[in-house]
Design an enzyme around this catalytic site. Structure first.
Site, PDB file in Angstrom:
ATOM      1  N   ASP A  25       0.882  -1.168   0.000  1.00  0.00           N
ATOM      2  CA  ASP A  25       0.000   0.000   0.000  1.00  0.00           C
ATOM      3  C   ASP A  25       0.919   1.216   0.000  1.00  0.00           C
ATOM      4  O   ASP A  25       1.494   1.573   1.022  1.00  0.00           O
ATOM      5  CB  ASP A  25      -0.887  -0.044   1.263  1.00  0.00           C
ATOM      6  N   LYS A  87       3.115  11.246  -3.388  1.00  0.00           N
ATOM      7  CA  LYS A  87       2.091  10.590  -4.206  1.00  0.00           C
ATOM      8  C   LYS A  87       1.245  11.608  -4.980  1.00  0.00           C
ATOM      9  O   LYS A  87       0.775  11.340  -6.083  1.00  0.00           O
ATOM     10  CB  LYS A  87       1.188   9.762  -3.292  1.00  0.00           C
ATOM     11  N   GLU A 186      -7.083   0.589  -4.779  1.00  0.00           N
ATOM     12  CA  GLU A 186      -7.137   0.528  -3.312  1.00  0.00           C
ATOM     13  C   GLU A 186      -8.477   0.013  -2.788  1.00  0.00           C
ATOM     14  O   GLU A 186      -8.493  -0.881  -1.926  1.00  0.00           O
ATOM     15  CB  GLU A 186      -6.798   1.907  -2.713  1.00  0.00           C
ATOM     16  N   ASP A 208     -13.078   5.516   2.496  1.00  0.00           N
ATOM     17  CA  ASP A 208     -11.673   5.638   2.908  1.00  0.00           C
ATOM     18  C   ASP A 208     -11.401   7.068   3.374  1.00  0.00           C
ATOM     19  O   ASP A 208     -11.281   7.982   2.565  1.00  0.00           O
ATOM     20  CB  ASP A 208     -10.774   5.259   1.717  1.00  0.00           C
TER      21      ASP A 208
HETATM   22  P1  ADP Z   1      -3.587   8.422   4.727  1.00  0.00           P
HETATM   23  O1  ADP Z   1      -4.543   7.528   4.001  1.00  0.00           O
HETATM   24  O2  ADP Z   1      -3.780   9.870   4.414  1.00  0.00           O
HETATM   25  O3  ADP Z   1      -2.172   7.945   4.597  1.00  0.00           O
HETATM   26  P2  ADP Z   1      -4.269   7.162   7.260  1.00  0.00           P
HETATM   27  O4  ADP Z   1      -5.258   6.228   6.700  1.00  0.00           O
HETATM   28  O5  ADP Z   1      -2.984   6.620   7.780  1.00  0.00           O
HETATM   29  O6  ADP Z   1      -3.960   8.367   6.286  1.00  0.00           O
HETATM   30  O7  ADP Z   1      -5.016   7.979   8.424  1.00  0.00           O
HETATM   31  C1  ADP Z   1      -4.390   8.971   9.169  1.00  0.00           C
HETATM   32  C2  ADP Z   1      -5.435   9.706   9.982  1.00  0.00           C
HETATM   33  O8  ADP Z   1      -6.077   8.781  10.875  1.00  0.00           O
HETATM   34  C3  ADP Z   1      -4.836  10.795  10.851  1.00  0.00           C
HETATM   35  O9  ADP Z   1      -5.617  11.986  10.756  1.00  0.00           O
HETATM   36  C4  ADP Z   1      -4.960  10.212  12.245  1.00  0.00           C
HETATM   37  O10 ADP Z   1      -5.094  11.215  13.263  1.00  0.00           O
HETATM   38  C5  ADP Z   1      -6.225   9.408  12.132  1.00  0.00           C
HETATM   39  N1  ADP Z   1      -6.357   8.429  13.217  1.00  0.00           N
HETATM   40  C6  ADP Z   1      -5.477   7.461  13.585  1.00  0.00           C
HETATM   41  N2  ADP Z   1      -5.925   6.812  14.683  1.00  0.00           N
HETATM   42  C7  ADP Z   1      -7.118   7.381  15.016  1.00  0.00           C
HETATM   43  C8  ADP Z   1      -8.086   7.156  16.048  1.00  0.00           C
HETATM   44  N3  ADP Z   1      -7.901   6.249  16.988  1.00  0.00           N
HETATM   45  N4  ADP Z   1      -9.207   7.931  16.053  1.00  0.00           N
HETATM   46  C9  ADP Z   1      -9.392   8.879  15.120  1.00  0.00           C
HETATM   47  N5  ADP Z   1      -8.530   9.143  14.126  1.00  0.00           N
HETATM   48  C10 ADP Z   1      -7.399   8.397  14.074  1.00  0.00           C
HETATM   49 MG    MG Z   2      -4.900   5.723   2.961  1.00  0.00          MG
END
Ligand code: ADP
Ligand code: MG
Length: 631
Positions: A25, A87, A186, A208
């Site tokens: 990913d 990206k 994805e 997502d």
């Molecule tokens: P991306 O797809 O942009 O790479 P992610 O899928 O890794 O991002 O998600 C990151 C987001 O998820 C961040 O804003 C982070 O604060 C949020 N996040 C992670 N854990 C939690 C949680 N327990 N509750 C709410 N939001 C969360």
């Molecule tokens: Mg993501």
């Protein structure tokens, strides 16, 4: 409709010989790698036990490259050499970067190449090279963990990625010396992780919500085939906005003026807000304690208050969902499963409102950070030949409508957006003028009615077909989009079989936000566009009438018209031309046209008579009688 097969011929292998393949990913914020070993599908951690690799690359002067958490720490101190969110730059041209570039901290090198390069202390780097560093780190991690070479990888990309962006991703893998078994969407990967590919047939929504982006995909599962019915979302909406909302609330509660908040206070506020948000996924209420140079505050944030803060943001995502459903021509209760992806779907309020919207509890049992990598790994394992049943079919859609320019600068759509590919569509057009022997074809992409508001993709000409009376020629324009999203256009004059052909890359260089913006525009301007279209059509009609009249006047005006009569016609003609050039609605032109028709009706009748007489001259009356008696 032809389908694309994921299983490649010759990739099956002997039994008992496990070939390690990984799923990657390659995310905007974080990247992951997963593999199936001893029958268990799992993401692979680094030596510190971290599964998520921050998608951040730092270049050092001695040509050392640091990837991940360690690079993240330098993002603030060394922003020019520390590349984040690369990206967003994949598959983008120099022109696109110029518009994106204002929001980016990097400097871009002047280059003749079509690929933009970021200036770093280790030389100029393209987005492909930066992504390759992330992929190299993941490849190294897999080989160290597995103690074995990997035979290849399935790498995931957003469903809306265009051909150039997919190609760039493949190029990055090649630089990292990774054999790409397949690029996988994805949302499809997420659905595969839940085993939905072997489950009930039906329509699935993949929701997502990450740190900075929101994507919604509507997939149809049919006989083991995932068809992407529609994609949508918001490239500037995510968990970061939740943090902002909390930070603003704190500032308000603390009674501090917003102007007093400097950059470092704001960073601290955001960190505190983010920690509070993440904690609220587990607890009802969280204490917040802030001490800065500007102000100090202690208080607590209750889930109910938090919900109020984020509800408007979640509702925004649901509006995108509604639009995607409409595009897919699906009602919310037609959805059999909702798959949750991305860290922000851990927020309970998100799950609750998404559940209400789709009228069923969403699937949350797989870690929303890992679900995409796990699905990719399942596919990789099948493609490497370790899973004899692991064959899967896939389809994709066109993100924006494709069409051609017609008279008056109007865009005629030939393939509507969200049409699954591969697809072939043809439409017949005709000539505008008598004796026309060539036709210019202008291929455009977009949702708006006027060509000026769409994206120009290509121009070519069809030449050398025999002259016909206006409207008699049949020119068949065929649009063909192949499985990789490449468009080719053929134009053929049916009677002479004269043919012209051009290949274009649809949506090359269109940014997601441009696509977003174009869609939004088309909604907002739907009414304006309709009016604009009928005005343009009336203008074209007026031009046609004036042109025909002028030709007639040259032909026989002097013979058939009395002086006073000609003057009246010319006056009406002048009035029509004025109206054609200045009218703001179609009705005004229509009236002027009616005036001209009235003024010239006697003349037109006389012309018809003489023309009939001319064509009968030299023929015997009997030759015409059979036709006459048919009437
Ligand atoms: P991306 O797809 O942009 O790479 P992610 O899928 O890794 O991002 O998600 C990151 C987001 O998820 C961040 O804003 C982070 O604060 C949020 N996040 C992670 N854990 C939690 C949680 N327990 N509750 C709410 N939001 C969360
Ligand atoms: Mg993501």
């Amino acid at each position: 409709m032809a389908l694309l097969q994921i299983a490649e011929p010759g990739q099956s292998t002997k039994p008992h010989e496990h070939r390690f393949a990984v799923g990657i990913d390659l995310g905007t914020t974080n990247s992951l790698v997963a593999t199936v070993r001893s029958g268990v599908n799992e993401t692979l951690p680094d030596e510190k036990g971290e599964h998520l690799l921050p998608s951040i690359v730092r270049y050092l002067p001695d040509h050392e490259v640091v990837v991940g958490q360690q690079a993240r720490l330098s993002a603030v101190d060394d922003p020019h050499n520390t590349i984040v969110s690369v990206k967003r730059l994949m598959g983008r041209g120099v022109v696109d970067i110029k518009t994106l570039g204002k929001q980016l901290p990097y400097e871009f090198a002047d280059t003749d190449s079509s690929v933009p390069r970021i200036k770093t202390c280790a030389g100029n780097k393209s987005a492909i090279e930066v992504s390759a560093e992330i992929l190299k780190a993941l490849k190294l991690r897999s080989e160290q963990t597995l103690g074995n070479e990997i035979v290849g990888a399935v790498i995931t990309v957003p469903a809306y990625f265009d051909d150039a962006q997919r190609q760039a991703t493949k190029d990055a893998a090649r630089l990292a010396n990774i054999n790409v078994l397949r690029l996988l969407n994805e949302p499809t990967a997420a659905a595969v992780a839940y085993g939905l590919d072997s489950g009930q047939e039906g329509v699935i929504a993949v929701y997502d919500l990450g740190g900075g982006t929101f994507d919604i995909s509507i997939l149809r599962l049919n006989k083991g085939v995932f068809e992407v019915l529609a994609t949508g979302g918001d490239s500037a909406l995510g968990g970061d906005d939740f943090d902002h909302a909390i930070a603003e609330w704190i500032v308000q509660e603390a009674g501090v003026s917003v102007d007093a908040i400097d950059a470092s206070t704001s960073r601290l506020l955001m960190q505190k807000a983010c920690a509070a948000k993440e904690a609220l996924a587990e607890v009802e209420q969280i204490d917040i304690d802030i001490k800065t140079d500007v102000f100090s505050w202690t208080g607590s944030l209750h889930r109910e208050q938090f919900n109020q803060l984020v509800d408007p943001l979640i509702k925004k995502t649901l509006m995108s969902c509604r639009r995607a459903l409409r595009d897919a021509d699906i009602e919310p209760d037609d959805i059999i499963d909702v798959v949750m992806v991305g860290g922000s779907t851990r927020t309970l309020r998100v799950r609750e409102l998404v559940g209400d919207f789709f009228q069923r509890p969403p699937l949350v049992s797989i870690d929303p950070d890992k679900v995409v990598a796990l699905g990719a790994s399942t596919q990789a394992n099948a493609l490497a030949g370790n899973d004899p049943d692991g064959e899967m079919l896939l389809m994709d859609v066109i993100p924006l409508s494709l069409g051609i320019e017609t008279m008056g600068g109007l865009a005629e759509k030939i393939i509507q957006r969200n049409t699954p590919i591969p697809v072939t569509r043809a439409q017949d057009f005709t000539t505008y003028k008598d004796g026309q022997t060539a036709m210019a074809i202008h291929v455009v992409q977009g949702e708006r009615e006027l060509v000026a508001d769409c994206r120009s993709l290509a121009r070519f000409e069809l030449r050398g077909f025999p002259p016909h009376v206006a409207g008699a020629a049949r020119i068949r324009v065929t649009f063909q989009v192949d499985a990789d999203g490449l468009l080719s256009v053929t134009a053929k004059e049916e009677m002479s079989a004269v043919e012209a052909h051009v290949e274009v890359k649809p949506s090359y260089g269109l940014s997601d936000s441009e696509i977003e913006g174009m869609l939004r525009d088309s909604m907002e301007h739907a009414m304006d566009d309709k009016d604009a279209r009928s005005l343009r059509e009336q203008q074209v009609e007026a031009d046609r009438v004036v042109e025909a009249l002028d030709a007639a006047l040259v032909d026989d005006g002097d013979e058939l018209l009395e002086a006073g009569e000609k003057e009246l016609i010319l006056q009406a003609r002048a009035a029509l031309v004025v109206s054609r050039n200045s009218a703001t609605d179609a009705q005004q032109i229509k009236q002027a046209m009616e005036q001209l028709e009235k003024a010239s009706s006697a003349y037109v009748a006389r012309r018809m008579n003489t023309s009939v007489q001319k064509s009968m001259a030299g023929h015997k009356v009997e030759e015409f009688s059979s036709e006459e008696s048919d009437k």
